[in-house]
Design a protein around this motif. Structure first.
Motif, PDB file in Angstrom:
ATOM      1  N   VAL A 248       0.818  -1.200   0.040  1.00 23.71           N
ATOM      2  CA  VAL A 248       0.026  -0.060   0.023  1.00 23.71           C
ATOM      3  C   VAL A 248       0.743   1.344   0.167  1.00 23.71           C
ATOM      4  O   VAL A 248       1.764   1.594   1.023  1.00 23.71           O
ATOM      5  N   TYR A 249       1.001   1.945  -1.277  1.00 25.74           N
ATOM      6  CA  TYR A 249       1.834   3.062  -1.237  1.00 25.74           C
ATOM      7  C   TYR A 249       1.088   4.427  -1.139  1.00 25.74           C
ATOM      8  O   TYR A 249      -0.012   4.472  -1.632  1.00 25.74           O
ATOM      9  N   PRO A 250       1.432   5.319  -0.136  1.00 23.20           N
ATOM     10  CA  PRO A 250       0.856   6.560  -0.003  1.00 23.20           C
ATOM     11  C   PRO A 250       1.004   7.256  -1.465  1.00 23.20           C
ATOM     12  O   PRO A 250       2.160   7.226  -2.077  1.00 23.20           O
ATOM     13  N   ASN A 251       0.125   8.043  -1.992  1.00 28.53           N
ATOM     14  CA  ASN A 251       0.335   8.620  -3.005  1.00 28.53           C
ATOM     15  C   ASN A 251       1.263   9.805  -2.953  1.00 28.53           C
ATOM     16  O   ASN A 251       1.970  10.006  -3.979  1.00 28.53           O
ATOM     17  N   THR A 252       1.215  10.327  -1.784  1.00 29.00           N
ATOM     18  CA  THR A 252       2.259  11.358  -1.571  1.00 29.00           C
ATOM     19  C   THR A 252       3.794  10.862  -1.846  1.00 29.00           C
ATOM     20  O   THR A 252       4.606  11.559  -2.396  1.00 29.00           O
ATOM     21  N   LEU A 253       3.984   9.470  -1.524  1.00 28.00           N
ATOM     22  CA  LEU A 253       5.247   9.195  -1.706  1.00 28.00           C
ATOM     23  C   LEU A 253       5.611   8.699  -3.258  1.00 28.00           C
ATOM     24  O   LEU A 253       6.472   8.935  -3.649  1.00 28.00           O
ATOM     25  N   LEU A 254       4.370   8.290  -3.956  1.00 29.85           N
ATOM     26  CA  LEU A 254       4.571   7.968  -5.251  1.00 29.85           C
ATOM     27  C   LEU A 254       4.839   9.134  -5.988  1.00 29.85           C
ATOM     28  O   LEU A 254       5.701   9.444  -6.830  1.00 29.85           O
ATOM     29  N   ARG A 255       4.231  10.298  -5.666  1.00 28.96           N
ATOM     30  CA  ARG A 255       4.553  11.695  -6.265  1.00 28.96           C
ATOM     31  C   ARG A 255       6.014  12.149  -6.042  1.00 28.96           C
ATOM     32  O   ARG A 255       6.789  12.631  -6.940  1.00 28.96           O
ATOM     33  N   GLY A 256       6.282  12.048  -4.739  1.00 26.01           N
ATOM     34  CA  GLY A 256       7.827  12.349  -4.205  1.00 26.01           C
ATOM     35  C   GLY A 256       8.665  11.835  -4.957  1.00 26.01           C
ATOM     36  O   GLY A 256       9.711  12.312  -5.231  1.00 26.01           O
TER      37      GLY A 256
ATOM     38  N   PRO B 157       9.779   3.197   4.415  1.00 25.04           N
ATOM     39  CA  PRO B 157       8.966   2.780   5.541  1.00 25.04           C
ATOM     40  C   PRO B 157       7.821   3.102   5.612  1.00 25.04           C
ATOM     41  O   PRO B 157       6.675   2.991   6.526  1.00 25.04           O
ATOM     42  N   GLU B 158       7.340   4.261   4.797  1.00 27.07           N
ATOM     43  CA  GLU B 158       5.894   4.782   4.531  1.00 27.07           C
ATOM     44  C   GLU B 158       5.045   3.764   3.922  1.00 27.07           C
ATOM     45  O   GLU B 158       3.899   3.932   4.017  1.00 27.07           O
ATOM     46  N   VAL B 159       5.562   2.643   3.259  1.00 28.96           N
ATOM     47  CA  VAL B 159       4.666   1.817   2.389  1.00 28.96           C
ATOM     48  C   VAL B 159       4.350   0.696   3.356  1.00 28.96           C
ATOM     49  O   VAL B 159       5.440   0.070   4.037  1.00 28.96           O
TER      50      VAL B 159
END
Ligand SMILES: [Zn+2]
Length: 108
Positions: free
Chosen positions: A30-38, A98-100
């Protein structure tokens, strides 16, 4: 293509804050979209050369997600940014952040 680099299911509902990918080896990420964008891998975000770094501040509303061949996904963001081609191998490597949230098969 290795099973761990082959998505079997991608879940990215409109308005959601996360994108969920299930891989061929059964691992669900589960990837936060903020992480994918960053971590957008395009040259505009990352510059040329050097290592991939987190670039904060981009629009992280995921508008669309399109397959690129059989090896990658193109992510289209709310501000129209769509030059990021995320290879499956790259997406899987982001699972180490770690955010994932990563759920392994058999885990309770
Ligand atoms: Zn980019």
């Amino acid at each position: 293509m290795k099973p761990e680099h082959t998505p079997t299911h991608v879940k990215a509902p409109h308005g959601a804050k996360d994108t969920e990918i299930t891989w061929g080896d059964g691992v669900r990420c589960v990837y936060p979209n903020t992480l994918l964008r960053g971590y957008c891998p395009c040259a505009h975000c990352q510059g040329h050369g050097g290592t991939i770094a987190f670039v904060p501040g981009g629009n992280s509303e995921l508008r669309d997600l399109e397959p690129v061949g059989h090896y990658a996904l193109k992510l289209v963001w709310g501000d129209g940014h769509e030059t990021g081609i995320y290879t499956f191998e790259y997406l899987r490597s982001l699972a180490d952040k770690p955010e994932v949230r990563t759920v392994r098969p058999g885990a309770t």
